[in-house]
Motif scaffolding. Structure first.
Motif, PDB file in Angstrom:
ATOM      1  N   UNK A 236       0.777  -1.260   0.086  1.00 34.17           N
ATOM      2  CA  UNK A 236      -0.095   0.146  -0.072  1.00 34.17           C
ATOM      3  C   UNK A 236       0.950   1.218  -0.135  1.00 34.17           C
ATOM      4  N   UNK A 237       1.947   1.221   0.757  1.00 36.12           N
ATOM      5  CA  UNK A 237       2.964   2.277   0.684  1.00 36.12           C
ATOM      6  C   UNK A 237       3.459   2.610  -0.557  1.00 36.12           C
ATOM      7  N   UNK A 238       3.992   1.621  -1.388  1.00 39.41           N
ATOM      8  CA  UNK A 238       4.506   1.743  -2.640  1.00 39.41           C
ATOM      9  C   UNK A 238       3.483   2.290  -3.562  1.00 39.41           C
ATOM     10  N   UNK A 239       2.012   1.724  -3.455  1.00 40.21           N
ATOM     11  CA  UNK A 239       1.041   2.327  -4.438  1.00 40.21           C
ATOM     12  C   UNK A 239       0.892   4.007  -4.157  1.00 40.21           C
ATOM     13  N   UNK A 240       0.711   4.045  -2.997  1.00 37.94           N
ATOM     14  CA  UNK A 240       0.442   5.597  -2.711  1.00 37.94           C
ATOM     15  C   UNK A 240       1.935   6.443  -2.928  1.00 37.94           C
ATOM     16  N   UNK A 241       2.939   5.823  -2.876  1.00 43.76           N
ATOM     17  CA  UNK A 241       4.141   6.558  -3.321  1.00 43.76           C
ATOM     18  C   UNK A 241       4.503   6.731  -4.530  1.00 43.76           C
ATOM     19  N   UNK A 242       3.794   5.800  -5.457  1.00 46.68           N
ATOM     20  CA  UNK A 242       3.658   5.987  -6.915  1.00 46.68           C
ATOM     21  C   UNK A 242       2.889   7.010  -7.349  1.00 46.68           C
ATOM     22  N   UNK A 243       1.634   6.943  -6.764  1.00 47.96           N
ATOM     23  CA  UNK A 243       0.489   7.893  -6.957  1.00 47.96           C
ATOM     24  C   UNK A 243       1.349   9.416  -6.595  1.00 47.96           C
ATOM     25  N   UNK A 244       1.756   9.580  -5.479  1.00 46.02           N
ATOM     26  CA  UNK A 244       2.498  10.992  -4.955  1.00 46.02           C
ATOM     27  C   UNK A 244       3.619  11.432  -6.059  1.00 46.02           C
ATOM     28  N   UNK A 245       4.437  10.651  -6.306  1.00 45.78           N
ATOM     29  CA  UNK A 245       5.723  10.999  -7.158  1.00 45.78           C
ATOM     30  C   UNK A 245       4.934  11.136  -8.655  1.00 45.78           C
ATOM     31  N   UNK A 246       4.299  10.465  -9.002  1.00 40.96           N
ATOM     32  CA  UNK A 246       3.773  10.765 -10.462  1.00 40.96           C
ATOM     33  C   UNK A 246       2.907  12.040 -10.469  1.00 40.96           C
ATOM     34  N   UNK A 247       2.116  12.348  -9.638  1.00 41.04           N
ATOM     35  CA  UNK A 247       1.178  13.539  -9.444  1.00 41.04           C
ATOM     36  C   UNK A 247       2.136  14.736  -9.499  1.00 41.04           C
ATOM     37  N   UNK A 248       3.389  14.553  -8.530  1.00 52.12           N
ATOM     38  CA  UNK A 248       4.410  15.703  -8.433  1.00 52.12           C
ATOM     39  C   UNK A 248       4.754  15.818  -9.695  1.00 52.12           C
ATOM     40  N   UNK A 249       5.505  14.845 -10.506  1.00 58.43           N
ATOM     41  CA  UNK A 249       6.086  15.074 -11.616  1.00 58.43           C
ATOM     42  C   UNK A 249       5.114  15.810 -12.818  1.00 58.43           C
ATOM     43  N   UNK A 250       3.820  15.340 -12.830  1.00 60.83           N
ATOM     44  CA  UNK A 250       3.259  15.897 -13.859  1.00 60.83           C
ATOM     45  C   UNK A 250       2.858  17.307 -13.652  1.00 60.83           C
ATOM     46  N   UNK A 251       2.774  17.705 -12.255  1.00 58.28           N
ATOM     47  CA  UNK A 251       2.423  19.069 -11.866  1.00 58.28           C
ATOM     48  C   UNK A 251       3.605  20.034 -11.889  1.00 58.28           C
ATOM     49  N   UNK A 252       4.786  19.370 -11.965  1.00 62.56           N
ATOM     50  CA  UNK A 252       5.863  19.966 -12.176  1.00 62.56           C
ATOM     51  C   UNK A 252       6.055  20.509 -13.616  1.00 62.56           C
ATOM     52  N   UNK A 253       5.611  19.967 -14.523  1.00 60.58           N
ATOM     53  CA  UNK A 253       5.835  20.251 -15.923  1.00 60.58           C
ATOM     54  C   UNK A 253       4.758  21.740 -16.070  1.00 60.58           C
ATOM     55  N   UNK A 254       3.836  21.817 -15.252  1.00 65.50           N
ATOM     56  CA  UNK A 254       3.106  23.040 -15.315  1.00 65.50           C
ATOM     57  C   UNK A 254       3.659  24.211 -14.460  1.00 65.50           C
ATOM     58  N   UNK A 255       4.011  23.786 -13.168  1.00 67.50           N
ATOM     59  CA  UNK A 255       4.452  24.850 -12.100  1.00 67.50           C
ATOM     60  C   UNK A 255       6.106  24.906 -11.972  1.00 67.50           C
TER      61      UNK A 255
END
Length: 259
Positions: A236-255
Motif C-alpha cells: 500500500x505504501x508503494x502504491x501511494x508513493x507512486x501516486x504521489x511521485x507521479x502526481x508531483x512530476x506531472x504538476x512540475x511540468x506546469x508549475x
C-alpha cells in the motif's frame, strides 16, 4: 436465547472495534512507510544532483547553465548509455517487487521498498538541475495538499471506487507507452497532453488506491492473515508513493520554473 444473542452482538461489536483500531494502525504504517520512502527519494535526488554538478569550470565536463557545470560523474549518468539504465531501473524494480512479494518477509519487503525509493531518487535527480529549487518546493507543497485531500476522500467516501480500477490502470499503461514514445519524438504538444492526463489519472488513483488499501485490510483482518497484513502495508505504501511521485512530476511540468 436472548442472552445468547446479546453475547453474539457483544462479540461482533468487539471484533468490529478491534478491526477499526487495527485499520487505523495499518493506515498509519502505510503512510509512515510511504513518508520515509519520500524522504529517501528526496535525499538521494539532491545528493546525486550535487555530485553531478559543480561551479568550478576547471573540474567541469560541460556547461549546463550560468555558472553551473557537469562533472564527469554527471556526464556519465545524464549523457551516456547509463542514463537509460537509471531511467528504467525503478520500473524494473516495481515489476520485481510484485514477483518477489510472496517470497519476501515483511522486513525484506520493507528493505526492498526503501531500495526502490533510493533508485527513484537517482532517476529523478535531474529535476534539481532543470528546475529552480523554489518551484520544486512549491510544486511539492501543492502536491502534498492535493494528495492529502484525495486520499482522505478515498478513505472516507461511501462510494464504491472499485469500478474505476480497470479504467485507471488502462490509462496508466497508455500514458507509459506515450511517454516512452515521446522520449524519441520530443513533441511539446504531446508532452502537454501527457501531463494533463497524468494529473487526472493519478488524482483518481490516489483516491482509488486509498480505498482499496482500506478494503483489503478489512478483508484480511477477518481472515486473520497477519503475515499478509504486514506485507500489504508495504504494498500500500508503494502504491501511494507512486501516486504521489507521479502526481508531483506531472504538476512540475506546469508549475516548475526552469533554470
Amino acid at each position: 436465547m436472548a442472552d445468547y444473542n446479546t453475547m453474539r452482538a457483544t462479540a461482533a461489536g468487539a471484533r468490529t472495534a478491534q478491526i477499526d483500531e487495527g485499520l487505523r494502525a495499518h493506515m498509519n504504517k502505510v503512510y509512515g512507510t510511504m513518508s520515509v520512502g519520500m524522504l529517501i527519494t528526496a535525499a538521494a535526488a539532491w545528493a546525486i544532483s550535487g555530485l553531478a554538478t559543480t561551479t568550478d569550470p576547471t573540474a567541469a565536463v560541460g556547461q549546463i547553465g550560468n555558472g553551473t557545470y557537469l562533472t564527469q560523474f554527471g556526464a556519465a549518468i545524464y549523457t551516456s548509455f547509463l542514463k537509460w539504465i537509471i531511467m528504467f531501473l525503478p520500473l524494473g524494480m516495481v515489476f520485481g517487487f510484485g514477483a518477489a512479494i510472496n517470497r519476501l518477509s515483511v522486513a525484506g519487503a520493507q528493505t526492498y521498498f526503501y531500495a526502490y525509493a533510493a533508485a527513484m531518487g537517482v532517476s529523478l535527480s535531474w529535476i534539481f538541475i532543470t528546475f529552480t529549487g523554489f518551484s520544486i518546493i512549491q510544486t511539492f507543497l501543492v502536491t502534498a495538499i492535493a494528495f492529502a485531500g484525495l486520499s482522505l476522500w478515498g478513505y472516507t467516501t461511501k462510494q464504491d471506487l472499485s469500478g474505476f480500477g480497470t479504467f485507471l490502470m488502462m490509462g496508466v499503461i497508455g500514458l507509459v507507452v506515450a511517454s516512452i514514445v515521446n522520449i524519441f519524438l520530443g513533441s511539446s504538444a504531446l508532452q502537454f497532453a501527457i501531463s494533463v492526463i497524468g494529473v487526472l489519472l493519478f488524482s483518481g488513483l490516489t483516491a482509488y488506491d486509498t480505498q482499496n488499501i482500506k478494503n483489503t485490510y478489512v478483508q484480511m483482518a477477518y481472515a486473520g492473515d497477519k503475515e499478509w497484513l504486514g506485507k500489504s502495508a508495504i504494498m500500500g505504501a508503494l502504491q501511494l508513493y507512486l501516486d504521489f511521485v507521479n502526481l508531483f512530476m506531472f504538476l512540475l511540468q506546469f508549475m516548475g520554473n526552469r533554470e
